[in-house]
Design an enzyme around this catalytic site. Structure first.
Site, PDB file in Angstrom:
ATOM      1  N   LYS A 173       0.865  -1.181   0.000  1.00 51.51           N
ATOM      2  CA  LYS A 173       0.000   0.000   0.000  1.00 51.51           C
ATOM      3  C   LYS A 173       0.904   1.235   0.000  1.00 51.51           C
ATOM      4  O   LYS A 173       1.658   1.470   0.947  1.00 51.51           O
ATOM      5  CB  LYS A 173      -0.861  -0.032   1.254  1.00 51.51           C
TER       6      LYS A 173
HETATM    7  O1  LIG Z   1      -7.029   2.580   1.884  1.00 56.20           O
HETATM    8  C1  LIG Z   1      -7.663   1.647   2.316  1.00 56.20           C
HETATM    9  C2  LIG Z   1      -7.924   0.455   1.502  1.00 56.20           C
HETATM   10  O2  LIG Z   1      -7.047   0.294   0.484  1.00 56.20           O
HETATM   11  C3  LIG Z   1      -8.221   1.617   3.689  1.00 56.20           C
HETATM   12  O3  LIG Z   1      -7.589   0.608   4.452  1.00 56.20           O
HETATM   13  C4  LIG Z   1      -8.117   2.969   4.412  1.00 56.20           C
HETATM   14  O4  LIG Z   1      -6.790   3.192   4.793  1.00 56.20           O
HETATM   15  C5  LIG Z   1      -9.043   2.958   5.604  1.00 56.20           C
HETATM   16  O5  LIG Z   1     -10.367   2.788   5.199  1.00 56.20           O
HETATM   17  C6  LIG Z   1      -8.885   4.173   6.478  1.00 56.20           C
HETATM   18  O6  LIG Z   1      -9.319   3.803   7.775  1.00 56.20           O
HETATM   19  C7  LIG Z   1      -9.572   5.392   6.051  1.00 56.20           C
HETATM   20  O7  LIG Z   1      -9.505   6.400   6.974  1.00 56.20           O
HETATM   21  P1  LIG Z   1     -10.619   6.753   8.080  1.00 56.20           P
HETATM   22  O8  LIG Z   1     -11.352   7.906   7.524  1.00 56.20           O
HETATM   23  O9  LIG Z   1     -11.490   5.536   8.286  1.00 56.20           O
HETATM   24  O10 LIG Z   1      -9.788   7.037   9.280  1.00 56.20           O
END
Ligand SMILES: O=C(CO)[C@@H](O)[C@H](O)[C@H](O)[C@H](O)COP(=O)(O)O
Length: 219
Positions: A86
């Site tokens: 990622k």
């Molecule tokens: O980017 C991806 C999937 O590829 C996710 O894992 C992403 O990092 C999460 O949904 C994060 O938790 C998004 O941020 P938040 O607004 O939920 O704090």
């Protein structure tokens, strides 16, 4: 279509994989810091790999291009088939994606809020492009055109990247992302559990079971 689980908790992941609806896992440093602040990253991800199948996204925590490439190779060695690196969206992040793609390593470009970013990530070779629904909405924008225009351009240009939509905060966010053209919503365990339930479903089941239990009692 697929659903990924947005978690690093091996117990939850094992339990929810049992439903047969999941085909990948996404994590990020914030999720891991919240769920297991003292965990060793390698051990945690190996546990996750054991109880799941499909791609497992692990996010880079370093900041320069050289550090990110080195870090990516460490993660890739944990499982050469299933680990997806990622990469936070940035100018050097695109170079990292391009270099990893040339080595045949899968990437998920993350923290994106706009179609132009997702398009660049897909051109650089990303396997997945991640759009953050909740965070776009926090800024006061509608995320649906971001998702739908990304889907349109990927298809028009024949780019193989799949759109993951993360930062999901409600059932509405999931429905909206799917309708707008997300290939994969990535969903936290509590939200995934909410998808199963509906008060009218539960009252209907109760009514049917009561009728069965009490059958013949009015004769
Ligand atoms: O980017 C991806 C999937 O590829 C996710 O894992 C992403 O990092 C999460 O949904 C994060 O938790 C998004 O941020 P938040 O607004 O939920 O704090």
């Amino acid at each position: 279509m697929a659903i990924f689980i947005d978690s690093s908790d091996p117990k939850e992941i094992q339990e929810l994989y049992g439903w047969g609806v999941l085909s990948g896992v996404t994590t990020n440093p914030l999720i891991i810091a919240r769920e297991a602040p003292d965990a060793d990253l390698g051990e945690r991800i190996r546990e996750v790999l054991k109880v799941s199948w499909g791609d497992v996204s692990v996010e880079l925590t370093t900041e320069t291009e050289r550090e990110q490439l080195e870090e990516a190779l460490v993660y890739h060695a944990w499982d050469r088939e299933r680990i997806c690196i990622k990469v936070p969206m940035s100018e050097h992040g695109l170079r990292v994606v391009h270099a990893l793609t040339k080595k045949g390593i899968k990437t998920n470009v993350t923290c994106m809020m706009a179609m132009n970013q997702a398009y660049l990530a897909a051109l650089a070779g990303a396997t997945y492009v991640s759009i953050f629904s909740g965070r776009v909405k926090d800024l006061g924008y509608d995320v649906r055109p971001v998702i739908s225009s990304t889907r349109t351009i990927l298809e028009r240009e024949g780019l193989p990247a799949k759109i993951i939509v993360g930062s999901m905060r409600s059932m509405f966010d999931i429905n909206e992302a799917l309708e707008a053209g997300a290939h994969i919503p990535t969903i936290t365990p509590p939200l995934l559990r909410k998808m199963v339930h509906h008060p009218r479903t539960e009252s209907t089941i109760e009514e049917f079971n009561n009728a069965w239990r009490n059958r013949g009692s009015k004769k």
